[in-house]
Design a protein around this motif. Structure first.
Motif, PDB file in Angstrom:
ATOM      1  N   ALA A 228      -6.278  13.517 -15.959  1.00 22.34           N
ATOM      2  CA  ALA A 228      -5.038  12.954 -16.513  1.00 22.34           C
ATOM      3  C   ALA A 228      -5.131  11.445 -16.690  1.00 22.34           C
ATOM      4  N   TYR A 229      -4.301  10.960 -17.594  1.00 26.39           N
ATOM      5  CA  TYR A 229      -4.218   9.530 -17.875  1.00 26.39           C
ATOM      6  C   TYR A 229      -2.753   9.160 -17.946  1.00 26.39           C
ATOM      7  N   TYR A 230      -2.318   8.210 -17.128  1.00 25.81           N
ATOM      8  CA  TYR A 230      -0.899   7.859 -17.111  1.00 25.81           C
ATOM      9  C   TYR A 230      -0.763   6.394 -16.683  1.00 25.81           C
ATOM     10  N   PRO A 231      -0.773   5.486 -17.643  1.00 26.94           N
ATOM     11  CA  PRO A 231      -0.846   4.060 -17.317  1.00 26.94           C
ATOM     12  C   PRO A 231       0.495   3.466 -16.897  1.00 26.94           C
ATOM     13  N   HIS A 232       0.975   3.885 -15.726  1.00 22.80           N
ATOM     14  CA  HIS A 232       2.272   3.384 -15.259  1.00 22.80           C
ATOM     15  C   HIS A 232       2.245   3.146 -13.758  1.00 22.80           C
ATOM     16  N   ARG A 233       3.240   2.375 -13.321  1.00 22.17           N
ATOM     17  CA  ARG A 233       3.404   2.120 -11.896  1.00 22.17           C
ATOM     18  C   ARG A 233       4.291   3.232 -11.331  1.00 22.17           C
ATOM     19  N   VAL A 234       3.757   3.969 -10.345  1.00 29.52           N
ATOM     20  CA  VAL A 234       4.418   5.199  -9.889  1.00 29.52           C
ATOM     21  C   VAL A 234       4.554   5.193  -8.369  1.00 29.52           C
ATOM     22  N   THR A 235       5.675   5.696  -7.876  1.00 34.07           N
ATOM     23  CA  THR A 235       5.804   5.915  -6.437  1.00 34.07           C
ATOM     24  C   THR A 235       6.087   7.394  -6.194  1.00 34.07           C
ATOM     25  N   TYR A 236       5.653   7.892  -5.041  1.00 37.70           N
ATOM     26  CA  TYR A 236       5.771   9.322  -4.762  1.00 37.70           C
ATOM     27  C   TYR A 236       6.776   9.576  -3.640  1.00 37.70           C
ATOM     28  N   HIS A 237       7.740  10.422  -3.920  1.00 37.27           N
ATOM     29  CA  HIS A 237       8.713  10.821  -2.896  1.00 37.27           C
ATOM     30  C   HIS A 237       8.351  12.216  -2.391  1.00 37.27           C
ATOM     31  N   PRO A 238       7.896  12.322  -1.130  1.00 41.49           N
ATOM     32  CA  PRO A 238       7.594  13.663  -0.597  1.00 41.49           C
ATOM     33  C   PRO A 238       8.907  14.384  -0.305  1.00 41.49           C
ATOM     34  N   THR A 239       9.218  15.399  -1.047  1.00 37.62           N
ATOM     35  CA  THR A 239      10.468  16.131  -0.819  1.00 37.62           C
ATOM     36  C   THR A 239      10.364  16.876   0.507  1.00 37.62           C
ATOM     37  N   CYS A 240      11.498  17.160   1.091  1.00 35.35           N
ATOM     38  CA  CYS A 240      11.499  17.709   2.453  1.00 35.35           C
ATOM     39  C   CYS A 240      10.711  19.008   2.560  1.00 35.35           C
ATOM     40  N   ASN A 241      10.892  19.890   1.587  1.00 31.50           N
ATOM     41  CA  ASN A 241      10.175  21.160   1.657  1.00 31.50           C
ATOM     42  C   ASN A 241       8.672  20.991   1.499  1.00 31.50           C
ATOM     43  N   SER A 242       8.261  20.070   0.623  1.00 28.74           N
ATOM     44  CA  SER A 242       6.815  19.876   0.447  1.00 28.74           C
ATOM     45  C   SER A 242       6.214  19.166   1.662  1.00 28.74           C
ATOM     46  N   LEU A 243       7.009  18.282   2.264  1.00 29.33           N
ATOM     47  CA  LEU A 243       6.517  17.499   3.402  1.00 29.33           C
ATOM     48  C   LEU A 243       6.504  18.313   4.695  1.00 29.33           C
TER      49      LEU A 243
END
Ligand code: SF4
Lengths: 247, 489
Positions: free
Chosen positions: A128-143
């Motif tokens: 993948a290619y995605y030239p942006h500034r990104v932050t990740y929120h771990p949702t409760c179920n995934s975390l």
């Protein structure tokens, strides 16, 4: 590999582009995707709201639809956690031996999308290619329920052009919680406000996660704030390629 | 004097009480700061333990075993306490417990009685019951002193005055304690003022009441773990000691204590060990109290025991870790829960010890984020129990006409019907696209009526796009490719 897509009623209705992204990534990696058209909803909302009889009906329906599949992939960790954890428990609470057998068998075949890529296929770089500034929120179920945060982060780290910024106090719930966001709107908003402040502090343009439900909650706040930031499902970042951008 | 008796009768619906609490800026800051500090400390001391998960599992198993054979353990405890010179009383409910304790004190002509911080006595509303008999209960835990002198209510099971800051504490002391005109808000000075007040009480009042962290059935020993040493004073100086404990606090043997001695202090005060660990068995001539009474309280606990999916609620060791990690508690504080037991444990315990009513809003006071379950040293799956209790509430409501035809019940039934058929589901998707039209502004829905108004108070809604995923799939791939999994797309 033949992969059956469990899209979730929520994504089907509100976020079709997430489903399209999942199909595109899986096919890019050389897998075949089918979509059992009879699917509707896993019953998570009914379950979490205490509507057990309705849940059992939807669970039986889900089993009928997906039992013939070998591998089921879903871009929603909370729905996966319903099928993987809540179904077998519900079957046990009902004391129904046949249901226990069926739900146990199904639980082993359903995967969250990022979990499937990293843990099942062993792929961390999907091209993948995605030239942006990104932050990740771990949702409760995934975390906490599925414990797949490292899979999502590994995938993001391998996206070309993407600058990943750590989200402060990321492990804290965004305040969605299904009907909680409506029944306890004030408390939910207080939680969201802090989540938005933390997202803002990263200066990221995009907040990503593996659940569109939480993302819709966050996006609703970002949009109301006119914050110039948006929320986007991880699958859509992974589906984005240099060729796609040029088109 | 507090007169909120008993402590588990919830008077307001959680969403209403929470709304008020959320608007209290001082409370938000005090609780936010305190919970974040203790969270970090807990993580650090828990991180030191390589076998933390095994300890949690061991604690869970011990408590599950206790619950399975509760009657046997309790009888054994009674026998051992009696053999060691103590007396055991059985109380069906809070009122009976209060009466038993009141009568013991009245027999001795007590006017004042010392108290070690105890949730169970708050649960039964003991202080106000004693006040009715003309006996004043004097709290001796520093935070309880602040709550009592401030004519306030506890907001945390371990740190009852967590909602207060130093400046507020100074004002309370200046109002209530003699010789505090020039008191500063330095912690040492505040503690000094409390110490002078308490010392006098310790040396003059010969009666004390405690709760219990654990009671060991094999030796009839009761244990209190604390940080200040004020509890130790109450346990050793008075002539008559009365301990009130919930029946679930019994553990079979000393061996079991080893597990909790490691998990409880780390989960509660984030210490490796509590500074004061007091254990006593009955009475002993020439040492400590001459008379010891152990009051065993049911007060709804056997009903919890009978409800299998909720049974592990009784495993709680009241460490307060779940409160400290809870994003709801962090913002609303404890008072919004309207009970002795706030936070996640309160959201499951309070409604089970209560009549239907406002307490039924508590199982909904959670986003089911699971932070409590992750922190709990005895692995109580609080989110699962919350959902179980929601199910019981829904079941009860469905039995009434009003509940059966409530907006929520009708909506849930309608949704279940729609999800029962792919055709109906697709139809509903299409009607949503049309139905939402009056509300869409640009690419969001900024405001909705009815129950959804709470959502749009702060959050725009994503409109339903024209083409659902299934429509896209059908258009792109044709329905045949999807009908039979196993066939390639
Ligand atoms: S439920 Fe668990 S975490 Fe909460 S107070 Fe009880 S033992 Fe501690």
């Amino acid at each position: 590999m033949q992969v059956s897509l469990f899209i979730s009623c929520f994504n089907d209705t509100l976020f079709p582009q997430t489903g399209q992204a999942v199909v595109s990534v899986l096919e890019r990696l050389g897998h075949s995707v089918d979509f059992p058209m009879e699917q509707t909803c896993c019953g998570q909302m009914h379950l979490n709201s205490g509507y057990r009889d309705e849940t059992v009906g939807l669970m039986r329906r889900f089993l009928d639809v997906f039992e013939p599949c070998d591998v089921i992939v879903c871009p929603s960790s909370s729905c996966v956690s319903t099928v993987r954890t809540s179904y077998p428990r519900l079957a046990r609470e009902m004391g129904d031996a046949e249901l226990i057998r069926r739900t146990d068998a199904l639980a082993g075949k359903v995967f969250e999308f990022s979990e499937f890529l990293v843990r099942k296929l062993g792929v961390e770089d999907v091209g993948a290619y995605y030239p942006h500034r990104v932050t990740y929120h771990p949702t409760c179920n995934s975390l906490r329920a599925l414990k797949i945060t490292d899979a999502a982060l590994a995938l993001l780290r391998n996206v070309r052009g993407l600058e990943l910024i750590e989200l402060p106090k990321s492990e804290e719930c965004c305040g969605f919680g299904g009907t909680f966001a409506v029944k306890n709107a004030d408390t939910s908003i207080a939680m969201l406000t802090d989540k938005l402040a933390n997202i803002r502090s990263t200066q990221a343009e995009v907040c990503t996660a593996v659940d569109n439900s939480c993302l819709m909650h966050i996006a609703g706040g970002l949009s109301r704030e006119r914050s110039g930031r948006r929320a986007l499902h991880l699958a859509e970042i992974l589906a984005s390629t240099e060729e796609g951008m040029r088109q | 004097m507090t007169d909120f008796a008993p402590g588990i009768v919830v008077e307001r619906d959680f969403p209403d009480a929470a709304r008020d609490a959320l608007a209290n800026t001082q409370l938000r800051r005090n609780i936010g700061k305190a919970t974040n500090t203790i969270r970090a400390k807990r993580l650090k001391v828990v991180g030191e333990m390589p076998d933390w998960q095994e300890l949690r599992e061991a604690g869970r198993q011990i408590k599950a075993q206790v619950a399975r054979h509760l009657d046997t353990h309790l009888l054994k405890l009674e026998e051992a306490v009696t053999a060691a010179g103590g007396r055991v009383h059985w109380a069906r409910d809070g009122e009976e417990a209060n009466r038993i304790i009141g009568e013991i004190l009245a027999r001795h002509g007590a006017r004042e009685v010392l108290k070690i911080k105890s949730l169970t006595t708050d649960e039964t509303g003991l202080n106000s019951a004693l006040a009715q008999r003309g006996i004043s209960a004097i709290e001796t835990d520093l935070a309880e002193v602040i709550v009592q002198l401030g004519e306030d209510r506890s907001s945390h099971i371990l740190v009852p005055a967590i909602h207060r800051n130093r400046a507020e504490i100074r004002e309370i002391f200046k109002r209530k304690l003699a010789g505090t005109e020039n008191l500063s808000d330095e912690p040492a000075e505040l503690a000094g003022a409390a110490r002078r007040y308490l010392r006098e009480k310790f040396l003059t009042v010969p009666f004390a009441i405690s709760g219990a962290n654990f009671a060991v059935a094999e030796t009839g020993s009761v244990a209190i773990f604390e940080s200040e040493g004020n509890g130790r004073m109450c346990l050793t100086l008075p002539k008559v000691l009365i301990s009130l404990m919930g029946i679930e606090k019994v553990i079979p043997s000393w061996r079991d204590m080893e597990v909790f001695l490691q998990t409880l202090p780390r989960s509660s005060t984030a210490e490796r060990m509590n500074p004061y660990n007091s254990v006593w068995s009955g009475t002993r001539a020439g040492e400590g109290p001459e008379e010891f009474h152990l009051v065993l309280l049911d007060n709804g606990r056997t009903d919890v025991l009978a409800d299998e999916p909720a049974r592990e609620t009784l495993a709680c060791i009241r460490c307060s870790a779940c409160l400290n990690v809870c994003p709801v508690y962090e913002r609303t504080g404890g008072h919004a829960y309207g009970s002795t037991y706030p936070g996640p444990i309160g959201a499951i315990l309070t409604p089970q010890l209560n009549q239907p009513g406002p307490a039924e809003t508590l199982p909904y006071a959670s986003s089911l984020c699971g932070a409590c379950f992750e922190a709990c040293p005895v692995k109580i799956d609080i989110p699962r129990i919350l959902v179980h209790l929601r199910g019981k509430i829904v079941g009860r409501k469905k039995e009434t006409l009003a509940g059966k035809f409530s907006g929520e019940a009708i909506a849930m039934a309608a949704m279940a019907r729609i999800f029962g058929s792919a055709r109906l589901f697709e139809l509903a998707q299409k009607s949503a696209v049309i139905g939402q039209k009056p509300f869409v502004r640009g690419n969001v829905i900024p405001s909705l009526p009815g129950p959804m108004a709470g959502w749009t108070a702060m959050r725009d809604v994503t409109p339903v796009p024209k083409q659902s995923f299934r429509q896209w799939w059908r258009a792109e791939r044709g329905a045949e490719s999807s009908a039979k999994p196993g066939g390639s797309a």
